[in-house]
Enzyme design. Structure first.
Site, short mmCIF file in Angstrom:
data_model
loop_
_atom_site.label_atom_id
_atom_site.label_comp_id
_atom_site.label_asym_id
_atom_site.label_seq_id
_atom_site.Cartn_x
_atom_site.Cartn_y
_atom_site.Cartn_z
N HIS A 239 0.82 -1.22 0.00
CA HIS A 239 0.00 0.00 0.00
C HIS A 239 0.86 1.28 0.00
O HIS A 239 0.58 2.22 -0.74
CB HIS A 239 -0.90 0.02 1.24
CG HIS A 239 -1.81 -1.17 1.35
ND1 HIS A 239 -2.93 -1.35 0.59
CD2 HIS A 239 -1.74 -2.26 2.16
CE1 HIS A 239 -3.54 -2.48 0.93
NE2 HIS A 239 -2.83 -3.06 1.86
O1 RIB Z 1 -3.80 -0.17 5.55
C1 RIB Z 1 -2.49 -0.20 5.05
C2 RIB Z 1 -1.58 0.65 5.89
O2 RIB Z 1 -1.54 0.14 7.21
C3 RIB Z 1 -0.12 0.62 5.40
O3 RIB Z 1 0.48 1.86 5.67
C4 RIB Z 1 0.49 -0.45 6.23
O4 RIB Z 1 1.90 -0.26 6.43
C5 RIB Z 1 -0.21 -0.25 7.54
O5 RIB Z 1 0.43 0.84 8.21
#
Ligand code: RIB
Ligand code: CA
Length: 313
Positions: A239
Site C-alpha cells: 500500500h
Molecule cells: O492499511 C495499510 C496501511 O496500514 C499501510 O500503511 C500499512 O503499512 C499499515 O500501516
C-alpha cells in the site's frame, strides 16, 4: 529539481519498501524519516526506521524522528501481517540512536526551515502530523502537501469491515489532519489494492549483493506469505509504495476533490472515512482523493525504482 519530502511511517514491510525506493530516488530529497506507532509499537517502529536506514546507507542520510505512543491506540496492530518485529521477524540489530528527537518536533523544525516546500508522505497513523499541527498551529499552511496512505472511498476496510488500518489506529489524529487547512491528497485502499503484486515481483527484487536487495529479500517474502496464509491470495499489496507513486508519478492516477471526514465515535465504525457524495452537497471539498491508478504502469514503475535502488552495492 529535487522534491523535498518527509516520510512519516510505521515500518511495516510496505513502509520499508517505500523507504528503499524513496531514499535511492534522485528526484527526492528525503529530509527526515519520522517513526510512528502503528504496525508495531512506538519503540519498535523507531528501531525499525533506524535499522532500515543503517542497512540501506543511502547517498544522503535523513534526520530521524522517534515515535511515541498514540493517545488512544487500539489493541489491533500490524504484527499479524508484518511479523512480531514489523519486518518479517528478520531480527535486525540497530546501533543506539545518539540524539533521539521526537517525530512531531522533527516535522515542525523541517517545515519551519523550508516553508511551502515540503511534501509529507504519511504512510502510517497520523499521530505525528496531528501533534505537529497542534504544536505549531501555523504549520498546516506551511506544508506544501500531505500525501496520505489511508482510508477507503467505497472499498471495504482491511482492519474492520469499514475502516483502513492507518485511520483506524488513531482516528482522532486523522480527524484533526482531515479538518486542517493543509493541502491533502488521500491514497485510499480503493487505489492501493489495484496494484496487486505477485511472486514475480518478489523474484525481481534486487540481488542480495546489493544493500537494498539484502534488506528487501529478508522481509518482502514474509508479507507475500502472510497474504497467502491469511487471505488465500497469490498476490499481495504494498500500500505505502502506491502512496509514494502519488508523489513521484501523479500522472498515473485519477482523482476527485472530495469532502472527507473520519468517524471517531462509532463502536462498529471507528476510523471509517466518510465522503459526502450527495448532489448539491453542503460540504466543502477538503482534499484530493485518488480514485484510480494505471496498475500495470504503477507496478512497472515500482520495479524500475527497485532496480535503481539495487545499483548501490
Ligand atoms: O492499511 C495499510 C496501511 O496500514 C499501510 O500503511 C500499512 O503499512 C499499515 O500501516
Ligand atoms: Ca505503513
Amino acid at each position: 529539481m529535487t522534491r523535498k519530502v518527509i516520510i512519516d511511517c510505521d515500518p511495516g514491510i510496505d513502509d520499508a519498501v517505500a523507504l528503499t525506493l524513496a531514499l535511492f530516488d534522485p528526484q527526492l530529497e528525503v529530509l527526515a524519516v519520522t517513526a510512528s506507532a502503528g504496525n508495531v509499537s512506538a519503540e519498535q517502529a523507531s528501531r525499525n526506521v533506524q535499522a532500515i536506514i543503517e542497512r540501506l546507507d543511502p547517498p544522503r542520510l535523513p534526520r530521524v524522528g522517534t515515535a511515541t505512543a498514540a493517545d488512544d491506540q487500539p489493541y489491533e496492530d500490524g504484527r499479524r501481517m508484518n511479523g512480531e518485529d514489523g519486518l518479517g521477524n528478520a531480527g535486525f540489530a540497530v546501533s543506539r540512536l545518539h540524539h533521539q528527537h521526537l517525530s512531531e518536533k522533527v516535522i515542525c523544525d523541517a517545515v519551519r526551515a523550508a516553508p511551502n516546500e515540503i511534501t509529507i508522505l504519511c504512510l502510517g497513523p497520523l499521530t505525528n502530523v496531528a501533534r505537529a499541527f497542534q504544536r505549531d498551529p501555523d504549520l498546516p499552511r506551511m506544508v506544501h502537501r500531505l500525501i496520505i496512505m489511508g482510508g477507503s472511498f467505497t472499498a471495504v476496510g482491511n482492519v474492520t469491515p469499514v475502516a483502513e488500518f492507518n485511520i483506524y489506529y488513531d482516528p482522532l489524529s486523522a480527524q484533526c489532519v482531515f479538518r486542517s487547512a493543509a493541502t491533502k491528497t488521500l491514497v485510499p485502499l480503493d487505489v492501493t489494492r489495484q496494484v496487486a503484486l505477485t511472486l514475480d515481483f518478489v523474484e525481481a527484487l534486487p540481488p542480495e549483493t546489493t544493500r537494498a536487495g539484502l534488506l528487501l529479500r529478508r522481509i518482502v517474502p514474509f508479507l507475500f506469505r502472510s497474504f497467502h496464509q491469511t487471505m488465500g491470495q497469490e498476490s499481495f499489496y504494498l500500500h505505502d509504495t502506491v502512496a509514494l507513486l502519488a508523489a513521484t508519478q501523479p500522472e498515473l492516477f485519477e482523482s476527485r476533490e472530495m469532502a472527507g471526514e473520519v468517524e471517531t465515535a462509532g463502536h462498529l465504525t471507528r476510523g471509517m472515512t466518510v465522503f459526502d457524495r450527495r448532489p448539491l452537497s453542503p460540504s466543502r471539498p477538503n482534499m484530493e482523493v485518488m480514485t484510480a491508478v494505471r496498475a500495470d504502469a504503477a507496478a512497472e514503475t515500482l520495479l524500475r525504482g527497485l532496480e535503481r535502488s539495487g545499483l548501490q552495492t
